[in-house]
Design a protein around this motif. Structure first.
Motif, PDB file in Angstrom:
ATOM      1  N   LEU A 119      51.605  29.004  15.176  1.00 35.80           N
ATOM      2  CA  LEU A 119      50.594  27.438  16.310  1.00 35.80           C
ATOM      3  C   LEU A 119      49.485  28.238  15.621  1.00 35.80           C
ATOM      4  O   LEU A 119      48.343  26.228  15.937  1.00 35.80           O
ATOM      5  CB  LEU A 119      49.814  28.380  18.034  1.00 35.80           C
ATOM      6  N   ALA A 120      49.459  28.507  14.815  1.00 37.58           N
ATOM      7  CA  ALA A 120      47.009  28.419  13.894  1.00 37.58           C
ATOM      8  C   ALA A 120      48.079  27.005  13.029  1.00 37.58           C
ATOM      9  O   ALA A 120      47.004  26.538  12.376  1.00 37.58           O
ATOM     10  CB  ALA A 120      47.054  29.370  13.552  1.00 37.58           C
TER      11      ALA A 120
ATOM     12  N   SER B 261      41.302  23.372   0.924  1.00 39.67           N
ATOM     13  CA  SER B 261      41.175  23.074   1.509  1.00 39.67           C
ATOM     14  C   SER B 261      41.700  24.589   1.559  1.00 39.67           C
ATOM     15  O   SER B 261      41.050  25.262   2.744  1.00 39.67           O
ATOM     16  CB  SER B 261      42.691  22.702   2.314  1.00 39.67           C
ATOM     17  N   ALA B 262      42.036  25.016   0.903  1.00 40.38           N
ATOM     18  CA  ALA B 262      42.097  27.218   0.683  1.00 40.38           C
ATOM     19  C   ALA B 262      40.817  27.851   1.154  1.00 40.38           C
ATOM     20  O   ALA B 262      40.385  29.224   1.027  1.00 40.38           O
ATOM     21  CB  ALA B 262      42.627  27.812  -0.392  1.00 40.38           C
TER      22      ALA B 262
ATOM     23  N   ILE C  58      46.287  27.743   2.448  1.00 43.44           N
ATOM     24  CA  ILE C  58      46.357  26.579   1.877  1.00 43.44           C
ATOM     25  C   ILE C  58      45.231  25.993   3.886  1.00 43.44           C
ATOM     26  O   ILE C  58      44.781  24.962   3.063  1.00 43.44           O
ATOM     27  CB  ILE C  58      46.549  26.186   1.447  1.00 43.44           C
ATOM     28  N   ASN C  59      46.113  26.411   4.702  1.00 45.94           N
ATOM     29  CA  ASN C  59      45.254  25.889   6.021  1.00 45.94           C
ATOM     30  C   ASN C  59      45.562  26.729   7.101  1.00 45.94           C
ATOM     31  O   ASN C  59      45.915  27.610   7.137  1.00 45.94           O
ATOM     32  CB  ASN C  59      47.072  24.263   6.287  1.00 45.94           C
TER      33      ASN C  59
ATOM     34  N   LYS D 233      40.586  29.680  10.794  1.00 47.92           N
ATOM     35  CA  LYS D 233      41.243  30.366  11.757  1.00 47.92           C
ATOM     36  C   LYS D 233      41.460  32.153  11.795  1.00 47.92           C
ATOM     37  O   LYS D 233      40.764  32.488  12.408  1.00 47.92           O
ATOM     38  CB  LYS D 233      42.165  29.803  12.663  1.00 47.92           C
ATOM     39  N   ILE D 234      42.039  31.652  10.888  1.00 43.09           N
ATOM     40  CA  ILE D 234      42.253  33.514  10.214  1.00 43.09           C
ATOM     41  C   ILE D 234      40.400  34.074   9.656  1.00 43.09           C
ATOM     42  O   ILE D 234      40.139  35.057  10.483  1.00 43.09           O
ATOM     43  CB  ILE D 234      42.842  33.478   8.558  1.00 43.09           C
TER      44      ILE D 234
END
Length: 602
Positions: free
Chosen positions: A106-107, A349-350, A401-402, A406-407
């Protein structure tokens, strides 16, 4: 009775066996009753939940914390025990963040293995066409006199090498010729006198052929022609017919335009990626559809103190004369600085930035569910959409990397090391979370481009504001304060027409939050007649307008969010454009090409 006692004594072994069996059966049935009996049947049960209370949370929204299971009030996912988001066991790191498979999906968590690669970067540059300084000839008068004739009557006229430009009558030159004619009679007896007279004429740019003609004729020449030393274009004419000139007076400037310089502006951050002989591809706005290729022949050893750029020069042939000096060009250099080098590369992005630190989340191998560890790394130079890793990662390590933010948010809220709290610590309590602005999570989501749920009519109204904004931006480019005020009134009118009732819930709250600043900035632009003051308000307007466009989107429009590091007193400032071409609204013609495209929003 006595008989019974005697019988028991005779069978004592049997009695003992019966008693043992009875005790064992009692233990078995007693254990079963403990498991099945509840307080409702009169026997007090054993409540494990009360001894070990569990906090339940959402794997996607860790700020949600409850003392019992249920569904997340934001996304309606089933709540999970908080302990399942943290690592446990002797063989794992206590700082691991564990996510369920559904939460990771979902994330939109995506990962990749770190690999070696060749760093490459395409550097975008803006600049102008210039004349080759080596092909510029400045003609000055070698002797005084009067302009008798002009063969070049206007600037821009094309001439060939040796062609007449003007005719001059010079009394001094006539006198020098007569001295030569008199010295001829002493040529054999006093050769030094002859050579001195001849040398004087040579210093005045007379050729050996012209001097020989004077000697043969035996009379001085009254008029002398000024000849073009090169083939090219007359770019300056400083004299007119009948004008008296002195020695050293500027007469003409002739430029050979068959070869030109392309002078490009390179920022400090771009210079490490540009080297001599790199290929430059560029286009000219005046010649659409035509692409040019040249090589870098010079890199300025100095940075300009005002513009903070260095000049990068390429040379291009212009035999067809289509290119003109001062034309604007947009170029790109595909850097080969890393050719032959293998470096660890990770996508932008990471990376999470904290100013001084760069953070990534490394996926822990050999776990049943996705688990991640916070790690700080040292970055090398930027390489296009990648960064070189100097320290902190190894080949084949897997990183997110995406969904990295959220993490990190989940780690921070449960007290694990995170971007803003690298040492870890207790996360927010349920009471603290109840005070948080729940619209913040919605805003974070919409600012990443999730504008599909926004009413199309609202998008159209916001697009009208954007189109009016472009006209106002053009006023800033022209440095025309009156034009800025005139177009700002239209922006204000269109802004007032935007119907916030078309938005619901958190989107409505977000627009209400941004709208006052937009109106205040436009009001200040309308208030001032000074273009400098208007530009200060324009800086604020662009920052908030960006939030609105990212949150709600535009209707069938592609816009380019551009940046100039010199604007706003060297703090940097942004603006929107409907074209990739840089036209700086903060400096106008003074630094029209200063800036770069930071983001393309479709």
């Amino acid at each position: 009775m006595k008989k019974i006692i005697n019988n028991i004594k005779g069978n004592y072994k049997l009695v003992i066996a019966v008693l043992v069996i009875g005790v064992l059966l009692g233990l078995v049935f007693s254990g079963s009753s403990d498991k099945t009996m509840t307080p409702s049947n009169g026997i007090e049960g054993h409540n494990h939940e009360s001894e070990d209370p569990t906090t339940w949370t959402c794997s996607m929204h860790p700020q949600i914390k409850q003392d019992k299971p249920g569904k997340c009030p934001i996304c309606a996912m089933e709540l999970i025990p908080l302990t399942t988001m943290q690592s446990s066991g002797d063989d794992v790191d206590p700082n691991e963040l564990v996510m369920s498979e559904s939460a990771a999906k979902l994330a939109d968590i995506q990962t990749m293995k770190v690999q070696f690669g060749v760093p490459e970067k395409s550097v975008r540059l803006q600049g102008k066409i210039h004349a080759d300084e080596r092909n510029i000839s400045e003609l000055t008068a070698r002797f005084g006199g009067r302009i008798e004739k002009l063969f070049v009557n206007f600037t821009g006229q094309t001439v060939r090498k040796g062609e007449k430009l003007a005719t001059i009558y010079s009394p001094d030159l006539v006198t020098a010729q007569r001295e030569l004619l008199e010295a001829i009679s002493f040529k054999s007896s006093r050769p030094s006198l002859y050579q001195a007279s001849k040398g004087k004429l040579k210093l005045w740019s007379l050729t050996d052929k012209q001097i020989e003609a004077i000697e043969i004729k035996g009379e001085p020449m009254l008029y002398f022609d000024v000849l073009s030393p090169i083939s090219g274009t007359v770019t300056m004419r400083h004299v007119a017919v009948g004008e008296y000139i002195k020695e050293g007076t500027k007469l003409f400037e002739v430029v050979d335009l068959s070869n030109l310089w392309v002078m490009l502006d390179a920022y400090e951050s771009d210079l490490p990626w540009i080297k001599m002989n790199d290929k430059v591809e560029f286009t000219v706005q005046a010649l659409p559809g035509k692409n040019y290729v040249a090589n870098v022949t010079f890199i300025d050893p100095f940075i300009d103190a005002k513009t903070r750029v260095a000049k990068v020069r390429a040379e291009v042939s212009n035999t067809n004369q289509l290119l003109k000096p001062e034309m604007f060009v947009n170029g790109s250099v595909k850097s080969e600085i890393g050719k032959g080098l293998n470096k660890l590369l990770i996508p932008k992005s990471a990376i999470l930035w904290t100013g001084k630190r760069a953070v990534v989340y490394v996926k822990v191998p050999n776990r049943e569910t996705p688990s991640f560890l916070y790690r700080e790394i040292v970055l090398g130079p930027e390489a296009g959409s990648f960064f070189v890793v100097a320290e902190g990662l190894k080949e084949n390590e897997e990183i997110a990397i995406n969904g990295v933010f959220k993490i990190d948010a989940a780690s921070q809220l449960i007290g694990l090391p995170s971007m803003m709290n690298p040492s870890g610590g207790a996360g927010s309590t349920p009471h603290d979370m109840s005070k948080m602005d729940m619209g913040a999570s919605i805003k974070s989501k919409t600012l990443k481009g999730d504008s599909k749920s926004v009413d199309e009519k609202f998008k159209s109204q916001l697009t009208s504001v954007y189109k009016a904004y472009l006209n106002m931006k053009d006023g800033f480019i022209d440095s025309d304060a009156d034009k800025v005020k005139k177009t700002a009134r239209v922006v204000k009118e269109d802004l007032n027409k935007v119907d916030m009732a078309l938005l619901k819930g958190d989107s409505h709250m977000l627009w209400m939050k941004e709208l006052p600043t937009l109106k205040k900035s436009i009001g200040e632009i309308l208030k001032f007649d000074n273009i400098k003051k208007q530009r200060e308000a324009f800086v604020t307007f662009n920052q908030v307008f960006y939030n609105a466009i990212k949150a709600f989107g535009l209707n069938k429009v592609t816009t380019y969010y551009q940046f100039c590091p010199m604007a706003n007193d060297n703090k940097g400032a942004y603006w929107f454009s409907n074209s990739e071409e840089i036209k700086n609204p903060y400096y106008g013609e003074d630094m029209i090409g200063c800036g770069e495209v930071k983001e393309t929003i479709k």
